[in-house]
Design a protein around this motif. Structure first.
Motif: not given
Length: 265
Positions: A34, A37, A165, A173, A175, A191, A194-195, A198, A204, A206, A217
Motif C-alpha cells: 500500500t 503504484v 473504486l 486495485a 487496473l 486518472s 485513481v489519483n 492514492q 495500485t 496498473m 498516474i
C-alpha cells in the motif's frame, strides 16, 4: 502497510480447440505494498490480463505452481467474492453489462458486503459519497439509476469502474487496460479518480500497453512482462525507453525467445 505478493506464479488455461492446458504465466514474482503504484507493461499475449484475472480468482485460470499472498495469507483457496471482501478490486478491461441491477443498488450491496451485517452504511452517507464521486468523475447523476453498464459507451463503462473504486475503497486495485478505448479527456478523468484514492492505505497495480496513462498516474515501479513472466523492473524511465524503442529491443538485449505478435491473452 499491507502487502500483496505474487510468488513464482505459474498459470495454465485450457485451449478450447485441443482441450489441453496451455501455460500462460511461467513464474511471475511481484510485491506491491500500500502507498505504491506499480505498472506492468508488455506486448500482446504475454499474460498481463491473465495475471489480473488470476489474482482476482477467475476459475478459468488454473494455478499450477506458486502463490498469491495477501498480508501473509494465501488467497488460492478463496473465491472471487472472498478476495473482494479481503480488499482486492479489479477494474476490468471489458466491463460487463448487467441488466436489472442499477448502479446504485450494486454499489450499496458491494459496500455493505464488506461491513458487519448489522452495520450497513446509512443511506444518507451513501448518497453523499455517491454525489461526491459522481462529481469528481464528471458523471451525470442519472447514471446511478441506470442498469449496470447497460447502453454505456466504452468511456462511460471505464468511468463506472472508477466510480466503483471510489465508493468501495479497496486496499489494492488492479487496473486492467484502464486506458484502452479512452480519448484524452476521458483518460484524464479516470486518472483523476485513481489519483484521488492514492495514499498510505491504498496500492495500485496498473496493466497497460502504452505509456500515455503513466503521464497521469505516475508509477513508483514499472515492470515489463514477456513470455509469461516479469523480465525487467525499473522506474518511470523504463516506460520512456519502451516508448522510444519498443519491446523488440529489450527482448533482444535480454536474449528472450518470444514472439511479439501473439494475440492478447
Amino acid at each position: 502497510m499491507q502487502t500483496l505478493q505474487i510468488k513464482d506464479l505459474h498459470v495454465a488455461v485450457k485451449d478450447e480447440d485441443t482441450q489441453k492446458e496451455k501455460e500462460i504465466l511461467t513464474g511471475v514474482n511481484l510485491t506491491v505494498h500500500t502507498g505504491e503504484v506499480h505498472a506492468i507493461m508488455g506486448p500482446n499475449g504475454t499474460g498481463k490480463s491473465t495475471l489480473s484475472e488470476t489474482i482476482m480468482g477467475n476459475p478459468h485460470y488454473h494455478v499450477t505452481q506458486g502463490d498469491i499472498i495477501l498480508n501473509g495469507a494465501s488467497l488460492l483457496t478463496q473465491s472471487v467474492d472472498q478476495r473482494a471482501r479481503a480488499g482486492l478490486f479489479l477494474a476490468m478491461q471489458y466491463p460487463a453489462e448487467i441488466k436489472g441491477i442499477t448502479n446504485m443498488a450494486f454499489l450499496r450491496a458491494a459496500i455493505n458486503a464488506r461491513r458487519p451485517a448489522d452495520q450497513p452504511l446509512a443511506i444518507s452517507s451513501f448518497l453523499a459519497q455517491l454525489d461526491q464521486a459522481l462529481a469528481l468523475l464528471n458523471m451525470k447523476s442519472d447514471l446511478a439509476e441506470r442498469y449496470l453498464n447497460e447502453g454505456f459507451s466504452g468511456g462511460e463503462r471505464k468511468r463506472n469502474e472508477i466510480l466503483q473504486l471510489l465508493m468501495i475503497k479497496p486496499t489494492f486495485a488492479i487496473l486492467d487496460e484502464l486506458d484502452s478505448g479512452l480519448d484524452i479527456d476521458a483518460l484524464q478523468v479516470v486518472s483523476k479518480g485513481v489519483n484521488h484514492m492514492q495514499g498510505p492505505d491504498f496500492g495500485t497495480l496498473m496493466i497497460t500497453h502504452y505509456k500515455r496513462i503513466l503521464k497521469y498516474i505516475q508509477p513508483d515501479q514499472v515492470h515489463v512482462m514477456m513470455g509469461g513472466r516479469i523480465v525487467k523492473t525499473g522506474d518511470a524511465a523504463l516506460a520512456d525507453r519502451l516508448e522510444d524503442e519498443g519491446y523488440a529491443g529489450l527482448r533482444d538485449e535480454l536474449g528472450i525467445d518470444v514472439d511479439l505478435v501473439d494475440a492478447e491473452v
